[in-house]
Design an enzyme around this catalytic site. Structure first.
Site, PDB file in Angstrom:
ATOM      1  N   TYR A   1     -14.648   5.856   8.668  1.00 34.53           N
ATOM      2  CA  TYR A   1     -13.654   6.292   7.690  1.00 34.53           C
ATOM      3  C   TYR A   1     -14.123   5.877   6.302  1.00 34.53           C
ATOM      4  O   TYR A   1     -14.376   4.705   6.046  1.00 34.53           O
ATOM      5  CB  TYR A   1     -12.318   5.616   8.011  1.00 34.53           C
ATOM      6  CG  TYR A   1     -11.135   5.999   7.140  1.00 34.53           C
ATOM      7  CD1 TYR A   1     -10.080   6.745   7.662  1.00 34.53           C
ATOM      8  CD2 TYR A   1     -11.044   5.578   5.819  1.00 34.53           C
ATOM      9  CE1 TYR A   1      -8.982   7.076   6.879  1.00 34.53           C
ATOM     10  CE2 TYR A   1      -9.951   5.910   5.031  1.00 34.53           C
ATOM     11  CZ  TYR A   1      -8.930   6.661   5.569  1.00 34.53           C
ATOM     12  OH  TYR A   1      -7.848   6.981   4.786  1.00 34.53           O
TER      13      TYR A   1
ATOM     14  N   THR B   1      -5.043  10.565  -0.612  1.00 31.63           N
ATOM     15  CA  THR B   1      -6.396  10.346  -0.096  1.00 31.63           C
ATOM     16  C   THR B   1      -6.734  11.354   0.989  1.00 31.63           C
ATOM     17  O   THR B   1      -5.864  12.012   1.555  1.00 31.63           O
ATOM     18  CB  THR B   1      -6.552   8.931   0.494  1.00 31.63           C
ATOM     19  OG1 THR B   1      -5.624   8.771   1.577  1.00 31.63           O
ATOM     20  CG2 THR B   1      -6.327   7.871  -0.561  1.00 31.63           C
TER      21      THR B   1
ATOM     22  N   HIS C   1       0.785  -1.235   0.000  1.00 32.18           N
ATOM     23  CA  HIS C   1       0.000   0.000   0.000  1.00 32.18           C
ATOM     24  C   HIS C   1       0.818   1.287   0.000  1.00 32.18           C
ATOM     25  O   HIS C   1       0.310   2.345  -0.393  1.00 32.18           O
ATOM     26  CB  HIS C   1      -0.929   0.015   1.217  1.00 32.18           C
ATOM     27  CG  HIS C   1      -2.212   0.757   0.994  1.00 32.18           C
ATOM     28  ND1 HIS C   1      -2.292   1.898   0.242  1.00 32.18           N
ATOM     29  CD2 HIS C   1      -3.475   0.500   1.409  1.00 32.18           C
ATOM     30  CE1 HIS C   1      -3.544   2.338   0.223  1.00 32.18           C
ATOM     31  NE2 HIS C   1      -4.282   1.497   0.910  1.00 32.18           N
TER      32      HIS C   1
END
Length: 790
Positions: free
Chosen positions: A590, A603, A474
């Site tokens: 979230y 993001t 990630h």
């Protein structure tokens, strides 16, 4: 032996008559073709760098400007340099040897070049100003005002022609820094539904104190960084959220992407790997040549940042004692393959070209047919990448810094990507859909904990029955980037590349193709103990994952749009209703939103548990309570349940609030990234902030993300509805919470991926899946579409 012989360019022997050289022409030919391929790639990158550097201008535009300028001055008998060459002649001796005509030509070229550069800079800055305006996001759906039409026309005019992937990077605006006052106000608004009056008053006091005292000082430093850096968030986000984490990245950070849901192109493992690997390498070639089209919003008018594509291939996360680093190679001509405890290095090029699908299948089959045993410690070596980061860093420095271990580790870390030929079978089973999809997801997320190299940007996993998927790291990029690659692979594999009737890749095997190279290791017993320790940690984490995937087939975005509601807002509100039914309370939620409207954006968080959403959920729960009491005779049947029209009104208010928050997050007006950066600044200054410490320690008990379909033109779901993707998912974020990923596929399907932990008595992924399904149906029922249709 033939491969070993061809690997040597020449041999020599010393005899009484002298030195006898024996050249291998095939090896020399391969060296020549390899060098030619390398120089071609360098030239293409240089050319693309020039094209991107001058965009929205072009070399053709340069010729037009220079020739037009010189022609105009020649026609009017003017000095094109406006006396510049004459002034330079006083200082540059070479001008004395130039004729007047030569000086005019040189002057025209110099001034024309300056004019061309000026035009480029003006166009670039005008485009940046145009892209900094986000009023188009607030326009009512389906209607476009004249002002927005004019703005879109100007964006198109100043965007140039035929942009490449990175063409807009210099024209994208910088991410703005919100004011302290606005962020604090929005934070208080976001936590109000989660706190009683006493806790809220305490939080309000902490917030006001921070806003008045420490906040402005931290904000000054953050503003300074925003003027200097391309993006004031992204580098700190990558370092402190991802690379400095010392816990396992498996499950906690890595995520997965699934294959088609219903289509199984072939059951031959090597053949599926051949097509998939070839498709991925074709994508890499397009990426190297910057031939991938930029991603746009609003009818292909508004470009998004493409910076995250830069490290997709030839990249690995390298562990460190305190922080990891991303190691990126400019080029890599091989991949690393794992099968039954052995690692192989497979070259992707031969005869100066990329291997064809059938040739890659040939190489994969050779690996599958290899009966050799793993070397001591090799089988579970990848468990080091699945466990804690610090033991892996120490082991890497101690046991893999030299010799054959370093060479073999380099072969993995410097590979274009990694492939696992899995020895298990995974697939959607219509007779047992729940168990089959849950097993499939867990296998992609963590496997056996030692059969995926979790540090690579992504691992292609091909199962024994031909099903496949991805596991992605990630830190280097977010899920939409991998999603774009995966859409390309799935669109090429069964349709354009195809298979023979027997299930093999199209084409013929290569008669002289050198085989894969089995990597060699010398792993001592001490290192094997570290491997086993990491594997124990990883297995404990993996066994605790409660994963549930279910295709929601009752309706999709087509029906939701008939309700005149945003599909994402509809689903997010349904998740809040499901969460309340599941736990009897609301929680901090979230939802990931992208900020790629800005340069190097990643993001932002949408805190989707709002006062408006909670009001709607309470209305739904209140009505259910009333109806339940009526059924049990506790209330008179004359008691009026909460009006459907009122619940519908509350739903629309909540949906509009959610849409507005999503817009704010996308346009740099979110809360969490700003607070995160303020916290980093406070640590650098050695300041302790009770407000920031408490805010950043709040757990996200419901973490959600939508997987976008970015290249819908690649899939004709109207004519071929079977070609639907299962999407992807991730592990739970909080020990007592849920992770929910969903993908809206076509008009009639939404796939949900739910994760939690078995160790938490508060969570159950299958129970939560049932609550989500019921919440979706209950909300749709408010609109009574069936009655309207009749």
């Amino acid at each position: 032996m033939a491969e070993a012989h061809q690997a040597v360019a020449f041999q020599f022997t010393v005899t009484p008559d002298g030195i006898d050289l024996q050249l291998c022409h095939e090896a020399l030919r391969q060296i020549y073709l390899s060098g030619l391929h390398s120089w071609k790639k360098r030239f293409i990158r240089f050319k693309n760098g020039v094209m991107t550097g001058v965009y929205p201008g072009s070399p053709g535009g340069f010729m037009v400007v220079v020739v037009s300028y010189m022609s105009y001055n020649k026609y009017n008998q003017l000095d094109p340099s406006l006396g510049l060459i004459a002034k330079l002649g006083q200082h540059i001796p070479i001008s004395r040897y130039m004729s007047t005509d030569s000086q005019r030509i040189v002057g025209g070229v110099l001034v024309g070049t300056g004019l061309w550069v000026t035009i480029i800079m003006v166009m670039r800055n005008v485009l940046k100003c145009l892209l900094s305006w986000h009023g188009w996001m607030h326009a009512p759906h389906g209607s476009v005002s004249w002002s927005i039409r004019l703005w879109m026309l100007l964006v198109k005019v100043f965007s140039g022609r035929k942009p490449m992937l990175y063409s807009f990077q210099n024209s994208l605006p910088r991410l703005p820094v919100p004011t302290i006052k606005d962020t604090c106000r929005r934070h208080l608004e976001s936590v109000r539904p989660l706190m009683d009056d006493e806790k809220y008053e305490r939080m309000e006091g902490l917030t006001k104190d921070f806003e008045k005292n420490l906040g402005p000082r931290l904000q000054w430093y953050l503003k300074l960084k925003s003027w200097w850096a391309s993006n004031y968030v992204s580098d700190w986000w990558e370092e402190y959220i991802y690379l400095r984490g010392r816990g396992p990245i498996m499950v906690n950070s890595n995520y997965y992407a699934m294959d088609f849901l219903y289509v199984f192109p072939t059951s031959i493992q090597a053949a599926r790997a051949g097509n998939a690997i070839h498709a991925i390498m074709l994508y890499r070639r397009k990426l190297d040549r910057a031939q991938i089209k930029p991603i746009y919003l609003l009818a292909n008018k508004i470009p998004l940042c493409s910076a995250q594509w830069e490290q997709m291939f030839n990249t690995s996360r390298v562990p460190g004692l305190e922080t990891d680093t991303l190691q990126h190679m400019n080029d890599s001509k091989h991949i690393a393959v794992y099968h039954k405890g052995r690692f192989f290095k497979v070259w992707m090029f031969y005869d100066g070209r990329l291997l064809l699908p059938r040739e890659i299948e040939q190489q994969m089959q050779r690996i599958l047919d290899d009966q050799s045993e793993p070397l001591p410690g090799e089988e579970k070596l990848a468990a080091l990448t699945a466990g804690e980061r610090t033991p892996w860093a120490k082991a890497r420095e101690t046991y893999f810094a030299r010799g054959k271990n370093k060479q073999s580790l380099d072969a993995i870390e410097k590979a274009a990507f990694c492939v696992t030929l899995d020895d298990t079978e995974q697939r959607y089973d219509a007779d047992n859909p729940v168990k089959s999809l849950d097993s499939y997801a867990k296998s992609l997320l963590h496997g056996k904990c030692y059969d995926r190299w979790f540090d690579k940007t992504f691992n292609l996993i091909v199962f024994k029955n031909g099903t496949m998927g991805l596991n992605a790291e990630h830190s280097w990029a977010d899920a939409p980037i991998i999603g774009h690659l995966w859409e390309h692979v799935l669109s090429l594999d069964p349709i354009k590349l195809g298979y023979t009737e027997e299930g093999h890749c199209c084409g013929e095997p290569h008669p002289n193709l050198p085989g894969p190279l089995k990597l060699s290791w010398d792993i001592p017993a001490e290192c094997q103990e570290v491997i086993e320790s990491s594997l124990t940690v990883a297995r404990t984490l993996a066994d605790d994952v409660d994963s549930h995937i279910f295709p929601f087939k009752d309706f999709g975005k087509g029906l939701i749009k008939k309700c005149r509601t945003s599909p994402d807002a509809f689903i997010q509100i349904a998740l809040q209703l499901a969460q309340y039914r599941d736990k009897g309370k609301f929680c901090l939620t979230y939802e990931a939103s992208m900020t790629r409207l800005f340069r190097e954006g990643r993001t932002e968080t949408v805190r989707s548990c709002t006062m408006e959403t909670c009001a709607f959920v309470r209305a739904m729960i209140r009505d259910e309570t009333v109806r339940l009491n009526i059924c049990h005779g506790f209330l008179s049947s004359l008691s009026c349940p909460f009006q459907r029209e009122e619940r519908l009104r509350l739903l629309k208010v909540a949906a509009e609030k959610h849409q507005n928050m999503y817009r704010m997050a996308m346009t740099g007006e979110g809360i969490d990234r700003h607070l995160f950066c303020l916290y980093v600044v406070s640590k650098y200054l050695g300041e302790d902030s009770p407000f920031l410490k408490e805010v950043l320690s709040e757990p996200w008990r419901l973490s959600t993300s939508q997987t976008p379909m970015q290249q819908v033109e690649l899939f004709d779901l109207v004519r071929h509805p079977e070609f639907v993707s299962s999407g992807g998912g991730f592990g739970p974020v909080a020990d007592d919470g849920y992770g929910v990923s969903y993908i809206i596929v076509g008009e009639n399907l939404i796939n949900f991926h739910i994760s939690s932990k078995h160790s938490s008595p508060e969570t159950d992924s299958h129970r939560f899946g049932g609550n989500i399904r019921q919440a979706m149906l209950d909300i749709l029922d408010l609109f009574q579409l069936d009655k309207k249709t009749k």
